[in-house]
Design an enzyme around this catalytic site. Structure first.
Site, PDB file in Angstrom:
ATOM      1  N   GLY A  71       0.823  -1.208   0.000  1.00  0.00           N
ATOM      2  CA  GLY A  71       0.000   0.000   0.000  1.00  0.00           C
ATOM      3  C   GLY A  71       0.855   1.254   0.000  1.00  0.00           C
ATOM      4  O   GLY A  71       0.543   2.246  -0.674  1.00  0.00           O
ATOM      5  N   THR A  72       1.947   1.220   0.759  1.00  0.00           N
ATOM      6  CA  THR A  72       2.817   2.391   0.857  1.00  0.00           C
ATOM      7  C   THR A  72       3.406   2.740  -0.513  1.00  0.00           C
ATOM      8  O   THR A  72       3.436   3.914  -0.909  1.00  0.00           O
ATOM      9  CB  THR A  72       3.953   2.118   1.874  1.00  0.00           C
ATOM     10  OG1 THR A  72       3.359   1.757   3.119  1.00  0.00           O
ATOM     11  CG2 THR A  72       4.841   3.324   2.056  1.00  0.00           C
ATOM     12  N   ASN A 150      -7.760   3.825   9.127  1.00  0.00           N
ATOM     13  CA  ASN A 150      -7.306   2.543   9.676  1.00  0.00           C
ATOM     14  C   ASN A 150      -7.546   2.433  11.180  1.00  0.00           C
ATOM     15  O   ASN A 150      -7.720   1.336  11.689  1.00  0.00           O
ATOM     16  CB  ASN A 150      -5.816   2.327   9.366  1.00  0.00           C
ATOM     17  CG  ASN A 150      -4.974   3.555   9.611  1.00  0.00           C
ATOM     18  OD1 ASN A 150      -5.230   4.611   9.020  1.00  0.00           O
ATOM     19  ND2 ASN A 150      -3.992   3.443  10.466  1.00  0.00           N
ATOM     20  N   GLN A 178      -7.766   0.378   3.506  1.00  0.00           N
ATOM     21  CA  GLN A 178      -8.665  -0.236   4.489  1.00  0.00           C
ATOM     22  C   GLN A 178     -10.068  -0.478   3.937  1.00  0.00           C
ATOM     23  O   GLN A 178     -10.850  -1.208   4.548  1.00  0.00           O
ATOM     24  CB  GLN A 178      -8.772   0.642   5.749  1.00  0.00           C
ATOM     25  CG  GLN A 178      -7.494   0.725   6.551  1.00  0.00           C
ATOM     26  CD  GLN A 178      -7.088  -0.602   7.185  1.00  0.00           C
ATOM     27  OE1 GLN A 178      -7.880  -1.542   7.281  1.00  0.00           O
ATOM     28  NE2 GLN A 178      -5.842  -0.697   7.626  1.00  0.00           N
ATOM     29  N   SER A 198      -3.824  -2.736  -0.673  1.00  0.00           N
ATOM     30  CA  SER A 198      -2.741  -3.588  -0.178  1.00  0.00           C
ATOM     31  C   SER A 198      -3.252  -5.003   0.056  1.00  0.00           C
ATOM     32  O   SER A 198      -4.300  -5.185   0.683  1.00  0.00           O
ATOM     33  CB  SER A 198      -2.219  -2.994   1.133  1.00  0.00           C
ATOM     34  OG  SER A 198      -1.242  -3.845   1.687  1.00  0.00           O
ATOM     35  N   GLY A 199      -2.493  -5.991  -0.431  1.00  0.00           N
ATOM     36  CA  GLY A 199      -2.938  -7.383  -0.344  1.00  0.00           C
ATOM     37  C   GLY A 199      -3.150  -7.885   1.068  1.00  0.00           C
ATOM     38  O   GLY A 199      -4.131  -8.585   1.343  1.00  0.00           O
ATOM     39  N   HIS A 200      -2.247  -7.506   1.987  1.00  0.00           N
ATOM     40  CA  HIS A 200      -2.315  -8.136   3.315  1.00  0.00           C
ATOM     41  C   HIS A 200      -3.468  -7.647   4.175  1.00  0.00           C
ATOM     42  O   HIS A 200      -3.678  -8.139   5.271  1.00  0.00           O
ATOM     43  CB  HIS A 200      -0.966  -8.030   4.055  1.00  0.00           C
ATOM     44  CG  HIS A 200      -0.613  -6.679   4.586  1.00  0.00           C
ATOM     45  ND1 HIS A 200      -0.705  -6.378   5.921  1.00  0.00           N
ATOM     46  CD2 HIS A 200      -0.141  -5.564   3.984  1.00  0.00           C
ATOM     47  CE1 HIS A 200      -0.284  -5.123   6.122  1.00  0.00           C
ATOM     48  NE2 HIS A 200       0.063  -4.620   4.960  1.00  0.00           N
ATOM     49  N   CYS A 324       4.441   3.691  21.521  1.00  0.00           N
ATOM     50  CA  CYS A 324       5.479   3.988  22.494  1.00  0.00           C
ATOM     51  C   CYS A 324       6.716   4.488  21.746  1.00  0.00           C
ATOM     52  O   CYS A 324       7.408   3.712  21.107  1.00  0.00           O
ATOM     53  CB  CYS A 324       5.812   2.748  23.285  1.00  0.00           C
ATOM     54  SG  CYS A 324       6.702   3.098  24.774  1.00  0.00           S
TER      55      CYS A 324
HETATM   56  N1  PLP Z   1      -2.751   3.117   4.135  1.00  0.00           N
HETATM   57  C1  PLP Z   1      -3.530   2.681   5.139  1.00  0.00           C
HETATM   58  C2  PLP Z   1      -4.823   3.369   5.401  1.00  0.00           C
HETATM   59  C3  PLP Z   1      -3.138   1.595   5.913  1.00  0.00           C
HETATM   60  O1  PLP Z   1      -3.914   1.158   6.897  1.00  0.00           O
HETATM   61  C4  PLP Z   1      -1.904   0.963   5.615  1.00  0.00           C
HETATM   62  C5  PLP Z   1      -1.426  -0.168   6.451  1.00  0.00           C
HETATM   63  O2  PLP Z   1      -1.740  -0.251   7.619  1.00  0.00           O
HETATM   64  C6  PLP Z   1      -1.129   1.440   4.554  1.00  0.00           C
HETATM   65  C7  PLP Z   1      -1.587   2.525   3.837  1.00  0.00           C
HETATM   66  C8  PLP Z   1       0.179   0.833   4.190  1.00  0.00           C
HETATM   67  O3  PLP Z   1       0.000  -0.405   3.576  1.00  0.00           O
HETATM   68  P1  PLP Z   1       1.247  -1.426   3.473  1.00  0.00           P
HETATM   69  O4  PLP Z   1       1.438  -1.989   4.833  1.00  0.00           O
HETATM   70  O5  PLP Z   1       0.817  -2.456   2.489  1.00  0.00           O
HETATM   71  O6  PLP Z   1       2.401  -0.639   3.005  1.00  0.00           O
END
Ligand code: PLP
Length: 389
Positions: A71-72, A150, A178, A198-200, A324
């Site tokens: 996703g990033t 998220n 999400q 994002s796949g995971h 933290c």
């Molecule tokens: N954007 C949102 C809203 C997310 O919740 C996340 C992951 O938690 C990401 C982007 C990033 O995705 P990835 O972990 O596949 O890089």
């Protein structure tokens, strides 16, 4: 001890049918999809099928999908594509509650020659539309807003916003990491230019994602290299994971009703059960415009981390709204942007469900969480001060 996994917004277990589908592409069909022989052609054909499956879930054309590593990467690709396509435009807009994938990129760009506007949200996590529209200008290169948050699950009206942004000739990107697989989508009927996933987060493995790029959108690759993905993303394809994402998309399409029916009911039951049993607990975020699987609950005067540790002893996995950092507990920027007081933001816990959760698991949490909160409050000086005075 059985694990009760209620942290699906962090990551999801890989679905058994997804694992099964990807396995032959690690073991048997390991050919590079750019090669000519049979096992390579087979992997190239399967990538094509996966592209079609993901496109069907989103309601877009297969050629509008670019597979990425996460996703990033999708988020970065979209924002960089927009700013490189319009080099003279130096203004960027996003919200105050984005995931760090967008938040930190925008902050970086803000320190490197761009003017950045972070749109505020209200107490329910809803975006200030007037503020947003007032800040759109000729100089704005891209507006990037998450579809669903998220931490709270609160959804922005991205389809409506995309229309308005697009009408002014500005690129609109949504981080839908999400939202994909949790709510129905027909992206080709919207004015969204780019969308990240994002796949995971939808029962495929970590390390694969995708970016939807609407046909005709000006685009520059983020990873410049080989001709893969129609020259839009260099790098040999992560075949097995792309196969997994395709299968996960197909499964998600089949499970959308369950996600919005049974999963939503379980989430509501969990929320109602906790609120009924625990005083000084409150849900963070607008409960109406929210993902069906997420609830974020603040337990005042105690630390979210302590709650997580005690739940972990019972096999319950969730996450907290504070991180933290260097010894000091910083409450989440999302809850702070919503104006949640420190005493509540520190004690926030996010529960995020999936189709694999059961009514028995939810009953177990409703039974076992309230005594945990009570024990922690008895140890908390803040709670003692609050109740005594
Ligand atoms: N954007 C949102 C809203 C997310 O919740 C996340 C992951 O938690 C990401 C982007 C990033 O995705 P990835 O972990 O596949 O890089």
């Amino acid at each position: 001890m059985k694990t009760i996994y209620l942290d699906n917004n962090a990551t999801t277990p890989v679905a058994p049918e997804v694992l099964e589908e990807m396995f032959p592409y690690l073991r048997d069909y390991y050919g590079n999809p750019s090669s000519m022989y049979g096992i390579a052609r087979r992997s190239a054909e399967k990538i094509k099928e996966s592209r079609g499956r993901l496109a069907a879930l989103l309601g877009v054309l297969p050629e509008e999908i670019v597979f990425t590593s996460c996703g990033t990467e999708s988020d970065s690709t979209a924002v960089w594509a927009a700013i490189r396509a319009y080099p003279s435009k130096r203004h960027l807009i996003t919200s105050r509650v984005e995931h760090s994938a967008i938040k930190n990129l925008y902050e970086y760009l803000g320190h490197n020659g761009y003017r950045v506007t972070f749109v505020p949200v209200d107490a329910g996590g809803g975006i200030d539309l007037d503020f947003l529209y007032d800040h759109l200008s000729e100089d704005t290169a891209v507006v990037s807003l998450m579809w669903a948050n998220n931490e709270t699950g609160v959804m922005f009206p991205v389809e409506e916003i995309a229309r308005e942004v697009n009408r002014r000739g500005i690129v609109f990107h949504t981080d839908a990491v999400q939202a994909v697989g949790k709510i129905p989508m027909e992206i080709d009927r919207t004015a969204i230019d780019m969308l990240s996933l994002s796949g995971h987060k939808l029962h495929a493995p970590k390390g694969v994602g995708a970016l939807y790029v609407r046909k005709g959108t000006k685009f520059m690759p983020f990873l410049i290299g080989g001709h893969q993905e129609g020259n839009r993303r260099g790098g040999t394809e992560n075949v097995a994971s792309i196969v997994a994402l395709g299968k996960a998309a197909e499964c998600a399409a089949r499970h959308l009703d369950e996600e919005n029916g049974r999963v939503r009911e379980l989430r509501d039951r969990l929320e109602a059960g906790i609120l009924a049993a625990v005083p000084h607990a409150a849900v963070n975020g607008d409960r109406e415009h929210r993902l069906p699987n997420t609830t974020n609950i603040s337990f005042e005067y105690i630390e979210g981390e302590s709650i997580l540790l005690m739940m972990d002893e019972l096999g319950i996995c969730a996450s907290s709204g504070s991180a933290c950092t260097s010894g000091s507990l910083e409450p989440s920027h999302v809850l702070r942007a919503m104006g949640v007081p420190y005493t509540a933001a520190h004690g926030s816990v996010r529960f995020s469900l999936s189709i694999y959760n059961t009514a028995e698991e939810i009953a177990f949490v409703i039974e076992n969480l309230p005594p945990i909160i009570e024990r922690l409050r008895h140890m908390s000086p803040f709670w003692k001060a609050a109740v005594s005075g």
